[in-house]
Design a protein around this motif. Structure first.
Motif, PDB file in Angstrom:
ATOM      1  N   TYR A  30      10.076   0.403  -9.555  1.00  0.00           N
ATOM      2  CA  TYR A  30       9.117  -0.617  -9.119  1.00  0.00           C
ATOM      3  C   TYR A  30       9.758  -1.356  -7.953  1.00  0.00           C
ATOM      4  O   TYR A  30      10.911  -1.806  -8.043  1.00  0.00           O
ATOM      5  CB  TYR A  30       8.803  -1.615 -10.234  1.00  0.00           C
ATOM      6  CG  TYR A  30       8.027  -2.822  -9.745  1.00  0.00           C
ATOM      7  CD1 TYR A  30       6.663  -2.744  -9.550  1.00  0.00           C
ATOM      8  CD2 TYR A  30       8.685  -4.007  -9.429  1.00  0.00           C
ATOM      9  CE1 TYR A  30       5.942  -3.842  -9.074  1.00  0.00           C
ATOM     10  CE2 TYR A  30       7.971  -5.101  -8.949  1.00  0.00           C
ATOM     11  CZ  TYR A  30       6.611  -5.012  -8.774  1.00  0.00           C
ATOM     12  OH  TYR A  30       5.917  -6.083  -8.293  1.00  0.00           O
ATOM     13  N   THR A  31       9.024  -1.472  -6.859  1.00  0.00           N
ATOM     14  CA  THR A  31       9.511  -2.280  -5.747  1.00  0.00           C
ATOM     15  C   THR A  31       8.339  -2.759  -4.914  1.00  0.00           C
ATOM     16  O   THR A  31       7.239  -2.189  -4.983  1.00  0.00           O
ATOM     17  CB  THR A  31      10.509  -1.501  -4.864  1.00  0.00           C
ATOM     18  OG1 THR A  31      11.175  -2.413  -3.990  1.00  0.00           O
ATOM     19  CG2 THR A  31       9.814  -0.429  -4.033  1.00  0.00           C
ATOM     20  N   GLU A  32       8.577  -3.802  -4.142  1.00  0.00           N
ATOM     21  CA  GLU A  32       7.552  -4.386  -3.281  1.00  0.00           C
ATOM     22  C   GLU A  32       8.081  -4.551  -1.868  1.00  0.00           C
ATOM     23  O   GLU A  32       9.270  -4.724  -1.646  1.00  0.00           O
ATOM     24  CB  GLU A  32       7.140  -5.776  -3.780  1.00  0.00           C
ATOM     25  CG  GLU A  32       6.496  -5.826  -5.138  1.00  0.00           C
ATOM     26  CD  GLU A  32       6.143  -7.260  -5.522  1.00  0.00           C
ATOM     27  OE1 GLU A  32       6.179  -8.138  -4.630  1.00  0.00           O
ATOM     28  OE2 GLU A  32       5.841  -7.496  -6.689  1.00  0.00           O
ATOM     29  N   TYR A  33       7.146  -4.485  -0.913  1.00  0.00           N
ATOM     30  CA  TYR A  33       7.434  -4.970   0.435  1.00  0.00           C
ATOM     31  C   TYR A  33       6.237  -5.803   0.887  1.00  0.00           C
ATOM     32  O   TYR A  33       5.093  -5.434   0.649  1.00  0.00           O
ATOM     33  CB  TYR A  33       7.732  -3.817   1.404  1.00  0.00           C
ATOM     34  CG  TYR A  33       6.571  -2.888   1.707  1.00  0.00           C
ATOM     35  CD1 TYR A  33       5.733  -3.118   2.800  1.00  0.00           C
ATOM     36  CD2 TYR A  33       6.310  -1.775   0.904  1.00  0.00           C
ATOM     37  CE1 TYR A  33       4.678  -2.264   3.086  1.00  0.00           C
ATOM     38  CE2 TYR A  33       5.265  -0.926   1.174  1.00  0.00           C
ATOM     39  CZ  TYR A  33       4.446  -1.166   2.275  1.00  0.00           C
ATOM     40  OH  TYR A  33       3.390  -0.324   2.555  1.00  0.00           O
ATOM     41  N   SER A  34       6.502  -6.945   1.488  1.00  0.00           N
ATOM     42  CA  SER A  34       5.426  -7.837   1.903  1.00  0.00           C
ATOM     43  C   SER A  34       5.977  -8.871   2.877  1.00  0.00           C
ATOM     44  O   SER A  34       7.173  -8.904   3.166  1.00  0.00           O
ATOM     45  CB  SER A  34       4.797  -8.542   0.685  1.00  0.00           C
ATOM     46  OG  SER A  34       5.753  -9.330   0.011  1.00  0.00           O
ATOM     47  N   GLY A  35       5.089  -9.700   3.412  1.00  0.00           N
ATOM     48  CA  GLY A  35       5.518 -10.735   4.350  1.00  0.00           C
ATOM     49  C   GLY A  35       5.813 -10.197   5.735  1.00  0.00           C
ATOM     50  O   GLY A  35       6.600 -10.768   6.486  1.00  0.00           O
ATOM     51  N   ASN A  36       5.181  -9.048   6.097  1.00  0.00           N
ATOM     52  CA  ASN A  36       5.333  -8.433   7.414  1.00  0.00           C
ATOM     53  C   ASN A  36       6.784  -8.066   7.727  1.00  0.00           C
ATOM     54  O   ASN A  36       7.349  -8.477   8.748  1.00  0.00           O
ATOM     55  CB  ASN A  36       4.794  -9.353   8.511  1.00  0.00           C
ATOM     56  CG  ASN A  36       4.475  -8.583   9.788  1.00  0.00           C
ATOM     57  OD1 ASN A  36       4.165  -7.394   9.741  1.00  0.00           O
ATOM     58  ND2 ASN A  36       4.571  -9.259  10.922  1.00  0.00           N
ATOM     59  N   PRO A  37       7.430  -7.263   6.883  1.00  0.00           N
ATOM     60  CA  PRO A  37       8.800  -6.830   7.174  1.00  0.00           C
ATOM     61  C   PRO A  37       8.826  -5.867   8.355  1.00  0.00           C
ATOM     62  O   PRO A  37       7.803  -5.280   8.723  1.00  0.00           O
ATOM     63  CB  PRO A  37       9.229  -6.139   5.879  1.00  0.00           C
ATOM     64  CG  PRO A  37       7.949  -5.624   5.302  1.00  0.00           C
ATOM     65  CD  PRO A  37       6.909  -6.668   5.643  1.00  0.00           C
TER      66      PRO A  37
END
Length: 417
Positions: free
Chosen positions: A276-283
């Motif tokens: 499980y992982t996330e990317y967000s906030g305009n990386p």
């Protein structure tokens, strides 16, 4: 960060609370060196692991004599709990005589958005089944409590736990059971969780070493993902990363609520996430590519699941470019039958999908691209269909942007990223 019982009790004693006088050992040789017996008998031997329900797993044993103590220490050290955490240390404590076991905890309630105390006059095992019977008292974070109506006699205990919460940046301090004895109240067991993000204020936390809230040491991939997320200040990509043993679907999710919804959809479809992982906030593209490489370093994957909410400001073209960079750098780019499903919406998503089709045109990867109109709850079923389709076992890969399935349920996308 979760603490062991012995570590948590050390914080309670600093706040003036009473705990049994015990001994922590890491080997049978330490028991022999301590003398016979190191604590008054009968006593309890407790495995120092980070998960609960130790008694039901045989990781808390009562011993009556030194022979039983030595044998229990020998057998228990090196065992594992139900989550796979090895028993590396034991806490040996004398039996405490009591006729009254109660429950008390202080922690932050995410629904009420404030610090609360939870109390029950019946403590001990089985509190998970009796949670509905707890009395909840709201507290002030910046002010010590001045009353505790459910059990006024416990006000000094509540005040001390409040001190532990505020002084050590704890998010939970639980005492179960809290025993009433002839000498006063004694904390027989405790669970303490510290706020990881406050570690910069607490250099003394280094004594606890690296650990995760999963109750096991951090894996190498989890460590790599966390480092990747902190490589620059823009967005997050891998700050939350959990590796699951035996899974075969790599997950890259976006948007807090949508990420959980996607994981629920995978489980409901009978698929096994490997992480499980996330990317967000305009990386940045580079940060997402690094995260993709970490995910795709997991062996024996059958597919990649890239699912997110409808973004407000995250550049879908740049972040999906990073996903494709990582995919093409992995061995899965040349693995027949490997599938990828993407469900995204937000700035430049159509342009991003065109880029994916162009860059993966000459690979063995079968992929499906789903736009913002496609319900997240249906994406895992679509992925399962891709994995079981005959064309995934032989023949050319599939490439499509299908229309949503007919359903009376409106799309549910979680929070925007």
């Amino acid at each position: 960060m979760l603490l062991t019982e012995a570590e948590g009790k050390a914080l309670l004693r600093q706040a003036g609370l009473h705990t049994p006088t015990g001994l922590v050992i890491e080997s049978p040789a330490e028991l022999e060196a301590a003398g016979a017996p190191p604590v008054p008998l009968p006593a309890y031997v407790k495995a120092q692991v980070l998960h609960g329900n130790r008694g039901r797993q045989g990781l808390v044993k009562r011993v009556s004599n030194h022979a039983e103590l030595a044998e229990t220490v020998r057998v228990m050290l090196g065992r594992s709990d139900q989550h796979g955490q090895s028993v590396r240390s034991l806490l040996i404590e004398p039996l405490v005589e009591t006729n009254q076991l109660e429950y008390l905890s202080l922690g932050y309630d995410t629904r009420q958005r404030r610090l609360v105390a939870r109390y029950s006059p019946q403590g001990g095992q089985g509190m998970d089944d009796r949670g509905h019977s707890l009395t909840i008292v709201e507290l002030e974070s910046r002010r010590s409590p001045t009353a505790f109506p459910p059990q006024p006699e416990l006000l000094p205990i509540v005040t001390a736990l409040h001190q532990v919460i505020t002084s050590h940046d704890a998010v939970l301090v639980e005492v179960n059971p809290l025993a009433q004895t002839e000498q006063g109240w004694v904390c027989l067991d405790t669970k303490v969780e510290l706020e990881d993000s406050a570690s910069f204020r607490h250099p003394e936390w280094q004594q606890y070493g690296q650990r995760s809230n999963l109750g096991r040491p951090e894996t190498e991939r989890e460590r790599q993902a966390h480092l990747a997320s902190r490589r620059d200040h823009r967005g997050v990509a891998g700050e939350s990363f959990i590796e699951f043993e035996g899974g075969d679907i790599g997950v890259m999710a976006s948007g807090g609520g949508a990420s959980i919804l996607a994981m629920d959809a995978l489980m409901a479809a009978g698929l096994r996430p490997a992480n499980y992982t996330e990317y967000s906030g305009n990386p940045t593209r580079e940060k997402v590519a690094t995260l993709a490489k970490v995910v795709l370093s997991i062996p024996n994957l059958k597919g990649l699941y890239v699912v997110g909410s409808n973004a407000n400001f995250t550049d879908i073209y740049e972040t999906l470019s990073g996903v494709v960079d990582g995919l093409l750098a992995s061995g899965y780019a040349h693995q027949p039958g490997f599938v990828m499903l993407v469900r995204r919406g937000g700035p430049r998503w159509q342009e991003a999908f065109a880029m994916v089709r162009e860059r993966l045109a000459d690979t063995a990867i079968a992929f499906t691209l789903l736009g913002p109109e496609y319900p997240i709850v249906d994406t895992a079923t679509k992925l399962r269909e891709m994995m079981t389709a005959p064309t995934q076992r032989s023949g050319p890969p599939q490439r499509s942007i299908p229309t949503p399935p007919s359903t009376s349920t409106p799309p549910c996308d979680g929070h925007s990223d």
